[in-house]
Design an enzyme around this catalytic site. Structure first.
Site, PDB file in Angstrom:
ATOM      1  N   HIS A 144       0.847  -1.207   0.000  1.00  0.00           N
ATOM      2  CA  HIS A 144       0.000   0.000   0.000  1.00  0.00           C
ATOM      3  C   HIS A 144       0.880   1.254   0.000  1.00  0.00           C
ATOM      4  CE1 HIS A 144      -3.283   2.654   0.957  1.00  0.00           C
ATOM      5  NE2 HIS A 144      -4.130   1.667   1.140  1.00  0.00           N
ATOM      6  N   GLU A 248      -0.631   1.373  -5.642  1.00  0.00           N
ATOM      7  CA  GLU A 248      -0.419   0.177  -4.823  1.00  0.00           C
ATOM      8  C   GLU A 248      -0.369  -1.072  -5.706  1.00  0.00           C
ATOM      9  OE1 GLU A 248      -3.871   0.344  -2.240  1.00  0.00           O
ATOM     10  OE2 GLU A 248      -3.756   2.521  -2.222  1.00  0.00           O
TER      11      GLU A 248
HETATM   12  C1  BG6 Z   1      -7.115   1.604  -0.349  1.00  0.00           C
HETATM   13  C2  BG6 Z   1      -8.505   1.060  -0.540  1.00  0.00           C
HETATM   14  O1  BG6 Z   1      -6.164   0.699  -0.811  1.00  0.00           O
HETATM   15  O2  BG6 Z   1      -6.912   1.828   1.044  1.00  0.00           O
HETATM   16  C3  BG6 Z   1      -9.514   2.054  -0.003  1.00  0.00           C
HETATM   17  O3  BG6 Z   1      -8.740   0.804  -1.916  1.00  0.00           O
HETATM   18  C4  BG6 Z   1      -9.209   2.383   1.451  1.00  0.00           C
HETATM   19  O4  BG6 Z   1     -10.828   1.527  -0.123  1.00  0.00           O
HETATM   20  C5  BG6 Z   1      -7.753   2.830   1.564  1.00  0.00           C
HETATM   21  O5  BG6 Z   1     -10.074   3.417   1.884  1.00  0.00           O
HETATM   22  C6  BG6 Z   1      -7.318   3.140   2.994  1.00  0.00           C
HETATM   23  O6  BG6 Z   1      -7.670   2.115   3.847  1.00  0.00           O
HETATM   24  P1  BG6 Z   1      -7.431   2.239   5.391  1.00  0.00           P
HETATM   25  O7  BG6 Z   1      -8.010   1.002   6.003  1.00  0.00           O
HETATM   26  O8  BG6 Z   1      -5.945   2.336   5.593  1.00  0.00           O
HETATM   27  O9  BG6 Z   1      -8.120   3.498   5.839  1.00  0.00           O
END
Ligand code: BG6
Length: 273
Positions: A144, A248
């Site tokens: 991510h 990502e």
């Molecule tokens: C992204 C997702 O990778 O991560 C989104 O596609 C999500 O849907 C985002 O909102 C952040 O996620 P989190 O759980 O870290 O707030």
């Protein structure tokens, strides 16, 4: 070593820092310039996922009926196995194995190794998942990556034209991308499928472009919460959507199946171009 919170490896004027919580890379400096975004409101309490850097998503991308959103890897404490600094490459290796805690959510035996290799102008992350149990399991996984950009309105992403994407902002409908260079100027949450191995993101910090080269990660998620969603996130500054862009690399549109004894390896290399 068990009380240590993070480690840093160096390569000349470049460095990578990694928190044991989630094995989250929280900094990649290339020639002294920070290339990753971490929110000034990020919470480091060893419970919540760190908002920024490169959280490791495993064994589930997105909402999960068995456990927390994006799985447990990003909120688990990983073990530092090795660090090594050579003249042209520095290395850090982390592992995460199943435990009583993970078995309560997802009852499989696994070992994930995260191998980080820093060279002067590039940073490679290899994620290996090994099924050390006796039955097959399915999972999705992703790196991510939060890139730091000088102004998201000026950044573009290459390598998406003609591809299908799932738009999570539009209720998961599928569309086809027609732009050669994708700019992000609104709430974006798209899973681009069967993407090529390379994307270039322009106008990262310092006006540089970053090349993302990936192997065995067939999908690319592009995410920016934009104004309203940013306001609703307690660990993210109201204006920070302007200086970050998540691109990502992962295997998320369909799950991977790993039979007993099987090993998966996905890899991403970030470089300046
Ligand atoms: C992204 C997702 O990778 O991560 C989104 O596609 C999500 O849907 C985002 O909102 C952040 O996620 P989190 O759980 O870290 O707030």
């Amino acid at each position: 070593m068990s009380t240590q919170e993070y480690i840093t490896i160096h390569q000349g004027n470049s460095s990578v820092s990694v928190h044991l919580h989630g094995a989250t890379v929280t900094s990649w400096k290339c020639d002294g310039q920070e290339m990753l975004f971490v929110s000034k409101n990020a919470i480091y309490n060893n419970k919540k996922a760190i908002r920024g850097g490169i959280p490791v998503i495993f064994p589930n991308f997105g909402p999960w009926e068995l456990g927390p959103q994006h799985g447990f890897a990003r909120t688990s404490r990983w073990t530092l196995k090795e660090t090594n600094e050579n003249s042209d490459e520095s290395k850090a290796v982390f592992t995460l194995q199943d435990s009583e805690e993970t078995n309560k959510m997802w009852n499989y035996k696994f070992c994930v190794s995260y191998i980080l290799l820093l060279r002067k102008k590039e940073f490679e992350a290899r994620l290996q998942v090994e099924n050390i149990g006796s039955e097959e399991f399915k999972f999705t996984t992703l790196l991510h990556t939060y890139l730091s950009v000088s102004d998201v309105n000026k950044s573009t992403i290459s390598g998406l034209q003609g591809l299908q994407y799932i738009d999570k902002v539009c209720g998961g409908k599928t569309f086809t991308e027609d732009r050669e260079l994708v700019g992000v100027q609104e709430n974006y949450d798209r899973v681009y499928m069967s993407t090529p191995n390379t994307h270039v993101v322009t106008n990262s910090t310092g006006g540089r472009s970053i090349r993302i080269t990936k192997t065995n990660f067939p999908d690319t998620v592009v995410w920016n919460p934009w104004i309203e969603k940013a306001k609703g996130m307690s660990d993210f500054g109201d204006d920070e959507y302007l200086c970050m862009l998540c691109v990502e690399a992962g295997h998320v549109a369909s799950p991977l199946t790993l039979s007993a004894g099987g090993v998966f390896e996905g890899k991403q290399v970030l470089s300046i171009c």
